[in-house]
Design a protein around this motif. Structure first.
Motif, mmCIF file in Angstrom:
data_model
loop_
_atom_site.group_PDB
_atom_site.id
_atom_site.type_symbol
_atom_site.label_atom_id
_atom_site.label_comp_id
_atom_site.label_asym_id
_atom_site.label_seq_id
_atom_site.Cartn_x
_atom_site.Cartn_y
_atom_site.Cartn_z
ATOM 1 N N UNK A 189 0.803 -1.226 0.000
ATOM 2 C CA UNK A 189 0.000 0.000 0.000
ATOM 3 C C UNK A 189 0.836 1.276 0.000
ATOM 4 N N UNK A 190 2.147 1.156 0.069
ATOM 5 C CA UNK A 190 3.002 2.340 0.143
ATOM 6 C C UNK A 190 2.815 3.192 -1.098
ATOM 7 N N UNK A 191 2.959 4.476 -0.924
ATOM 8 C CA UNK A 191 2.926 5.364 -2.081
ATOM 9 C C UNK A 191 3.739 6.604 -1.753
ATOM 10 N N UNK A 192 4.477 7.037 -2.747
ATOM 11 C CA UNK A 192 5.296 8.224 -2.595
ATOM 12 C C UNK A 192 4.403 9.457 -2.536
ATOM 13 N N UNK A 193 4.925 10.489 -1.912
ATOM 14 C CA UNK A 193 4.241 11.775 -1.859
ATOM 15 C C UNK A 193 4.992 12.698 -2.816
ATOM 16 N N UNK A 194 4.327 13.239 -3.838
ATOM 17 C CA UNK A 194 5.036 14.123 -4.767
ATOM 18 C C UNK A 194 5.815 15.213 -4.009
ATOM 19 N N UNK A 195 7.033 15.470 -4.454
ATOM 20 C CA UNK A 195 7.900 16.433 -3.760
ATOM 21 C C UNK A 195 7.230 17.787 -3.590
ATOM 22 N N UNK A 216 -1.978 11.416 -3.993
ATOM 23 C CA UNK A 216 -2.917 10.745 -4.896
ATOM 24 C C UNK A 216 -2.444 9.324 -5.173
ATOM 25 N N UNK A 217 -3.390 8.431 -5.393
ATOM 26 C CA UNK A 217 -3.000 7.089 -5.806
ATOM 27 C C UNK A 217 -2.997 7.075 -7.325
ATOM 28 N N UNK A 218 -2.444 6.057 -7.877
ATOM 29 C CA UNK A 218 -2.385 5.933 -9.328
ATOM 30 C C UNK A 218 -2.638 4.475 -9.682
ATOM 31 N N UNK A 219 -2.962 4.208 -10.929
ATOM 32 C CA UNK A 219 -3.164 2.802 -11.319
ATOM 33 C C UNK A 219 -1.890 2.006 -11.058
ATOM 34 N N UNK A 220 -2.074 0.802 -10.583
ATOM 35 C CA UNK A 220 -0.929 -0.060 -10.271
ATOM 36 C C UNK A 220 -0.837 -1.191 -11.292
ATOM 37 N N UNK A 221 0.345 -1.765 -11.449
ATOM 38 C CA UNK A 221 0.515 -2.850 -12.420
ATOM 39 C C UNK A 221 -0.365 -4.052 -12.100
#
Length: 192
Positions: free
Chosen positions: A14-20, A176-181
């Motif tokens: 579930x990890x996701x980066x936070x845009x800089x 924001x989340x994004x589509x994942x593979x």
């Protein structure tokens, strides 16, 4: 920063980066950053060569690097959009760690494996920051690939390159989340 307890598997799923550009103050101080850097060094490192090093960019360095990116963009004849993009991460950033790929001469360990180790250090630092409750983002951008910029701005030797620039701070809003593979399209199972 306290985080709710979740399993390591759930964290990685579930990890996701936070845009800089969504990272603000406060940022980790040295005492909070040191365990993250220690975690970043616990990566595969064949031959124990330590083929990476870290450069912590604090606020004053960010302003200097934004100006250097602007000067390099002018020297390279880059358009306004590329200039702004190159300056942006330094202009708006508060704290970043440059992970420098610094391969060592070795007859046993190929240079590419050493470069992969530096990439692993980037991801380990990113994940350590996220797990500690900070927001973090792994960036590069044209300045990190411009030889004159990295030599003057980061003091890189000719044999060194930037593996990544990890921005760390406090998220100003939920990322924001994004589509994942889709694993079914990317994984092949081999039975014999």
């Amino acid at each position: 920063m306290a985080q709710p307890e979740i399993s390591a598997t759930e964290f990685f799923q579930t990890r996701r980066s936070v845009p800089a550009k969504m990272l603000g103050l406060p940022v980790p101080d040295r005492a909070a950053l040191e365990p993250l850097l220690t975690a970043a060094m616990r990566v595969p490192d064949h031959g124990k060569l330590e083929p990476w090093r870290f450069l912590v960019l604090e606020q004053g360095a960010m302003a200097r690097l934004a100006a250097l990116a602007q000067a390099r963009a002018a020297a390279l004849g880059l358009d306004a959009e590329r200039t702004a993009k190159g300056m942006g991460q330094f202009e708006t950033g508060h704290l970043a760690v440059v992970v420098i790929s610094a391969p060592k001469p070795s007859e046993k360990i190929p240079q590419i494996e050493q470069v992969y180790s530096a990439g692993a250090a980037c991801l380990s630092l990113l994940n350590a920051a996220l797990a500690a409750g900070w927001g973090a983002n792994w960036l590069s951008g044209w300045p990190s690939h411009d030889r004159a910029f990295v030599a003057e701005g980061f003091g890189l030797a000719e044999t060194e390159t930037v593996a990544g620039i990890i921005h760390i701070g406090t998220p100003r809003s939920a990322p924001p989340d994004r589509p994942r593979p889709d694993a079914s399209t990317l994984v092949t199972w081999v039975q014999a």
